[in-house]
Design a protein around this motif. Structure first.
Motif, PDB file in Angstrom:
ATOM      1  N   LYS B  57      38.843 -16.349 -18.738  1.00  0.00           N
ATOM      2  CA  LYS B  57      37.784 -15.442 -18.295  1.00  0.00           C
ATOM      3  C   LYS B  57      37.344 -15.764 -16.874  1.00  0.00           C
ATOM      4  O   LYS B  57      37.071 -16.916 -16.561  1.00  0.00           O
ATOM      5  CB  LYS B  57      36.587 -15.559 -19.241  1.00  0.00           C
ATOM      6  CG  LYS B  57      35.386 -14.778 -18.792  1.00  0.00           C
ATOM      7  CD  LYS B  57      34.266 -14.880 -19.784  1.00  0.00           C
ATOM      8  CE  LYS B  57      33.059 -14.115 -19.263  1.00  0.00           C
ATOM      9  NZ  LYS B  57      31.958 -14.085 -20.224  1.00  0.00           N
ATOM     10  N   VAL B  74      49.157  -5.853 -19.087  1.00  0.00           N
ATOM     11  CA  VAL B  74      48.169  -6.548 -19.907  1.00  0.00           C
ATOM     12  C   VAL B  74      48.616  -6.561 -21.360  1.00  0.00           C
ATOM     13  O   VAL B  74      48.926  -5.515 -21.935  1.00  0.00           O
ATOM     14  CB  VAL B  74      46.786  -5.874 -19.808  1.00  0.00           C
ATOM     15  CG1 VAL B  74      45.789  -6.580 -20.717  1.00  0.00           C
ATOM     16  CG2 VAL B  74      46.303  -5.890 -18.374  1.00  0.00           C
ATOM     17  N   ARG B  78      41.088  -8.022 -21.056  1.00  0.00           N
ATOM     18  CA  ARG B  78      40.587  -6.976 -20.156  1.00  0.00           C
ATOM     19  C   ARG B  78      40.693  -7.475 -18.731  1.00  0.00           C
ATOM     20  O   ARG B  78      40.374  -8.630 -18.444  1.00  0.00           O
ATOM     21  CB  ARG B  78      39.106  -6.682 -20.425  1.00  0.00           C
ATOM     22  CG  ARG B  78      38.785  -5.966 -21.707  1.00  0.00           C
ATOM     23  CD  ARG B  78      39.009  -4.480 -21.586  1.00  0.00           C
ATOM     24  NE  ARG B  78      38.560  -3.758 -22.763  1.00  0.00           N
ATOM     25  CZ  ARG B  78      39.193  -3.750 -23.928  1.00  0.00           C
ATOM     26  NH1 ARG B  78      40.292  -4.468 -24.073  1.00  0.00           N
ATOM     27  NH2 ARG B  78      38.709  -3.060 -24.923  1.00  0.00           N
ATOM     28  N   ARG B  80      39.639  -6.517 -14.717  1.00  0.00           N
ATOM     29  CA  ARG B  80      38.874  -5.741 -13.750  1.00  0.00           C
ATOM     30  C   ARG B  80      39.686  -5.577 -12.485  1.00  0.00           C
ATOM     31  O   ARG B  80      40.135  -6.565 -11.904  1.00  0.00           O
ATOM     32  CB  ARG B  80      37.665  -6.566 -13.301  1.00  0.00           C
ATOM     33  CG  ARG B  80      36.345  -6.357 -13.953  1.00  0.00           C
ATOM     34  CD  ARG B  80      35.400  -7.469 -13.506  1.00  0.00           C
ATOM     35  NE  ARG B  80      35.165  -7.411 -12.066  1.00  0.00           N
ATOM     36  CZ  ARG B  80      34.247  -6.632 -11.515  1.00  0.00           C
ATOM     37  NH1 ARG B  80      33.473  -5.890 -12.278  1.00  0.00           N
ATOM     38  NH2 ARG B  80      34.092  -6.609 -10.222  1.00  0.00           N
ATOM     39  N   ILE B  95      39.380  -0.567 -15.289  1.00  0.00           N
ATOM     40  CA  ILE B  95      39.479  -1.693 -16.198  1.00  0.00           C
ATOM     41  C   ILE B  95      40.752  -1.530 -17.008  1.00  0.00           C
ATOM     42  O   ILE B  95      40.983  -0.466 -17.582  1.00  0.00           O
ATOM     43  CB  ILE B  95      38.246  -1.733 -17.112  1.00  0.00           C
ATOM     44  CG1 ILE B  95      37.007  -2.109 -16.281  1.00  0.00           C
ATOM     45  CG2 ILE B  95      38.441  -2.719 -18.252  1.00  0.00           C
ATOM     46  CD1 ILE B  95      35.721  -2.130 -17.066  1.00  0.00           C
ATOM     47  N   LYS B  97      43.196  -2.263 -20.119  1.00  0.00           N
ATOM     48  CA  LYS B  97      43.213  -2.682 -21.520  1.00  0.00           C
ATOM     49  C   LYS B  97      44.653  -3.050 -21.872  1.00  0.00           C
ATOM     50  O   LYS B  97      45.565  -2.765 -21.102  1.00  0.00           O
ATOM     51  CB  LYS B  97      42.752  -1.521 -22.400  1.00  0.00           C
ATOM     52  CG  LYS B  97      41.332  -1.034 -22.151  1.00  0.00           C
ATOM     53  CD  LYS B  97      41.018   0.086 -23.140  1.00  0.00           C
ATOM     54  CE  LYS B  97      39.714   0.806 -22.862  1.00  0.00           C
ATOM     55  NZ  LYS B  97      39.072   0.626 -21.571  1.00  0.00           N
ATOM     56  N   ASP B 100      48.054  -1.407 -20.476  1.00  0.00           N
ATOM     57  CA  ASP B 100      47.945  -0.898 -19.111  1.00  0.00           C
ATOM     58  C   ASP B 100      48.645  -1.852 -18.152  1.00  0.00           C
ATOM     59  O   ASP B 100      48.827  -3.021 -18.452  1.00  0.00           O
ATOM     60  CB  ASP B 100      46.471  -0.774 -18.700  1.00  0.00           C
ATOM     61  CG  ASP B 100      45.740   0.279 -19.512  1.00  0.00           C
ATOM     62  OD1 ASP B 100      46.409   1.179 -20.048  1.00  0.00           O
ATOM     63  OD2 ASP B 100      44.506   0.191 -19.618  1.00  0.00           O
ATOM     64  N   THR B 123      42.636 -13.583 -21.142  1.00  0.00           N
ATOM     65  CA  THR B 123      43.585 -12.486 -21.060  1.00  0.00           C
ATOM     66  C   THR B 123      45.016 -13.002 -20.998  1.00  0.00           C
ATOM     67  O   THR B 123      45.284 -14.030 -20.383  1.00  0.00           O
ATOM     68  CB  THR B 123      43.280 -11.650 -19.799  1.00  0.00           C
ATOM     69  OG1 THR B 123      41.991 -11.056 -19.925  1.00  0.00           O
ATOM     70  CG2 THR B 123      44.312 -10.567 -19.573  1.00  0.00           C
ATOM     71  N   PRO B 194      31.361   0.199 -21.578  1.00  0.00           N
ATOM     72  CA  PRO B 194      32.497  -0.713 -21.483  1.00  0.00           C
ATOM     73  C   PRO B 194      32.326  -1.758 -20.390  1.00  0.00           C
ATOM     74  O   PRO B 194      33.238  -2.555 -20.166  1.00  0.00           O
ATOM     75  CB  PRO B 194      33.657   0.228 -21.163  1.00  0.00           C
ATOM     76  CG  PRO B 194      33.026   1.361 -20.442  1.00  0.00           C
ATOM     77  CD  PRO B 194      31.626   1.497 -20.993  1.00  0.00           C
ATOM     78  N   MET B 195      31.200  -1.762 -19.726  1.00  0.00           N
ATOM     79  CA  MET B 195      31.021  -2.719 -18.628  1.00  0.00           C
ATOM     80  C   MET B 195      29.533  -2.915 -18.377  1.00  0.00           C
ATOM     81  O   MET B 195      28.704  -2.189 -18.919  1.00  0.00           O
ATOM     82  CB  MET B 195      31.694  -2.187 -17.370  1.00  0.00           C
ATOM     83  CG  MET B 195      31.154  -0.830 -16.917  1.00  0.00           C
ATOM     84  SD  MET B 195      32.023  -0.152 -15.496  1.00  0.00           S
ATOM     85  CE  MET B 195      33.058   1.094 -16.245  1.00  0.00           C
TER      86      MET B 195
END
Lengths: 243, 243
Positions: B57, B74, B78, B80, B95, B97, B100, B123, B194-195
């Motif tokens: 993170k 990914v 998540r 950014r 963002i 997921k 993506d 991630t 979502p943010m």
DNA sequence: CGAAATCTTGACCGATCTCAACTTACGTGG
DNA sequence: CCACGTAAGTTGAGATCGGTCAAGATTTCG
């Protein structure tokens, strides 16, 4: 509204297939960057599936809501790509020059166009049908790489523009735009605006009044000189970019 | 600043090639839409050139200015993607997921990244080197079609966002954003942002203060109900979209 | 040359940003 | 599991950027 807009956009002045036209197709295909690394025999195959269409100034090429089933490649002229906001406001997205293409958005997704395209001047365009294009891409994978390279440039530009609209104020957006116009070493740092100030305003997310006032302000500061309606001399690029 | 940001982003906790890792790669490749129509043997070939990397993170995946030489997909978590404006203001672009991908921008043009990518939570990411990817695309042209389809969706989104920033006022942009969050039939018309609102503000080209005030205003109008910090119930979608 | 569109300029106003103070939420370490 | 510190979020007051409307000047194009 433009007079020609009322013209039915299916009434093209010229719509020919490769084998029954005056050779325009060849020049069309030849200038397209995504095709220009191919051999002659492949070129001929491509010409076999392209169609050349001429549009008069102001004519609509496609509208939001139309079924998107072709790739459009500009051969000659200029094409305005614009959107309407939910409130009906028009926003200029980009201007296509010869060699640029559009219509790819829905080409792979079988959706509808979300933008409008219209000819800014008399324009000649090559079109390739979705399925023909997919065949070509599967057959000559190197074309795909070119198309993707073009896509990625477009994406880059779109995201840069988004950032600017979201974070910079009008002054800065105008300054950045002027600086970009300068790019290709022009005489005396003199640039020619590629569009009307009305269009420029919509492209930059502002109004013609504000454009007018800000340009005057930049002139007062000594950063630019307004030569004529469309001509501007950049006097102090560094200061311009520090706004 | 995030604490982990100071961590050298080459010190990944896990960086394995296909043949010496615990099988994570398979799942990684399997979920990627651009690969999921291939046969098993082809999949294995792809897994041969992918690398799985885990990020903690807050860790930075790439920065603007870095050489772009890999596609990042990914697998879990998540990511950014954000930019810094010329003035140093941060703007959230999107963002990512699972499934993506990013990094394609410069993949075909051999340029530098213009955006930043960082992990929002722990991630896991698959990477493919530029040249390996190009080989794959030339060998399996159908992958190209998938990639282009994804590109065109991204382009569509980017241009829509540009238009909104250029033509709609903050009220409307917020309303449209809320409406989009609703998309997938959520219980009671209840959405979870979502943010953070800070990120939302930068995504929508405004400030956290304005977001806060506008949401309160929308609640006063009876269009929405603020349940908790991140939860909002949409009460009157139609009115919301007419703002 | 003349009509229509574009562009400019002025006055005014309102949406949104900024700054500051305060409250709330969150993650860390004891 | 709680306490604490930091980041995120909220609220208020004030400033300002930029939009709107309107009138007049200029350009464009048939």
């Amino acid at each position: 509204m433009n007079k020609e807009k009322t013209m039915n956009n299916n009434q093209h002045t010229n719509c020919c297939h490769h084998d029954n036209c005056s050779g325009n197709n060849e020049s069309c295909v030849a200038i397209v960057p995504i095709f220009n690394h191919l051999e002659k025999s492949q070129m001929e195959e491509i010409m076999g599936v392209t169609h050349s269409v001429a549009y008069k100034k102001g004519e609509v090429i496609y509208s939001a809501g139309d079924q998107a089933d072709s790739l459009y490649i500009v051969n000659m002229g200029r094409v305005r790509i614009y959107r309407l906001s939910e409130a009906g406001k028009e926003q200029l997205l980009r201007i296509l020059k010869p060699g640029d293409f559009t219509g790819e958005l829905a080409l792979f997704n079988e959706t509808l166009h979300e933008a409008y395209a219209s000819a800014m001047v008399d324009t000649s365009i090559c079109t390739v049908k979705r399925l023909d294009l997919q065949d070509l891409l599967l057959k000559y994978p190197s074309i795909s790489l070119k198309v993707m390279a073009e896509f990625s440039r477009r994406l880059e530009r779109a995201e840069r523009q988004t950032t600017r609209l979201a974070t910079e104020k009008v002054d800065t957006r105008i300054a950045l735009f002027l600086a970009e116009c300068l790019e290709v070493g022009s005489m005396n740092n003199e640039i020619t605006l590629p569009m009307s100030k009305k269009d420029l305003a919509s492209y930059l997310g502002t109004t013609p009044e504000t454009i007018s006032r800000k340009l005057y302000e930049l002139e007062t500061l000594g950063y630019i000189r307004l030569i004529s309606n469309k001509k501007i001399q950049i006097i102090d690029l560094d200061s311009l970019l520090l706004i």
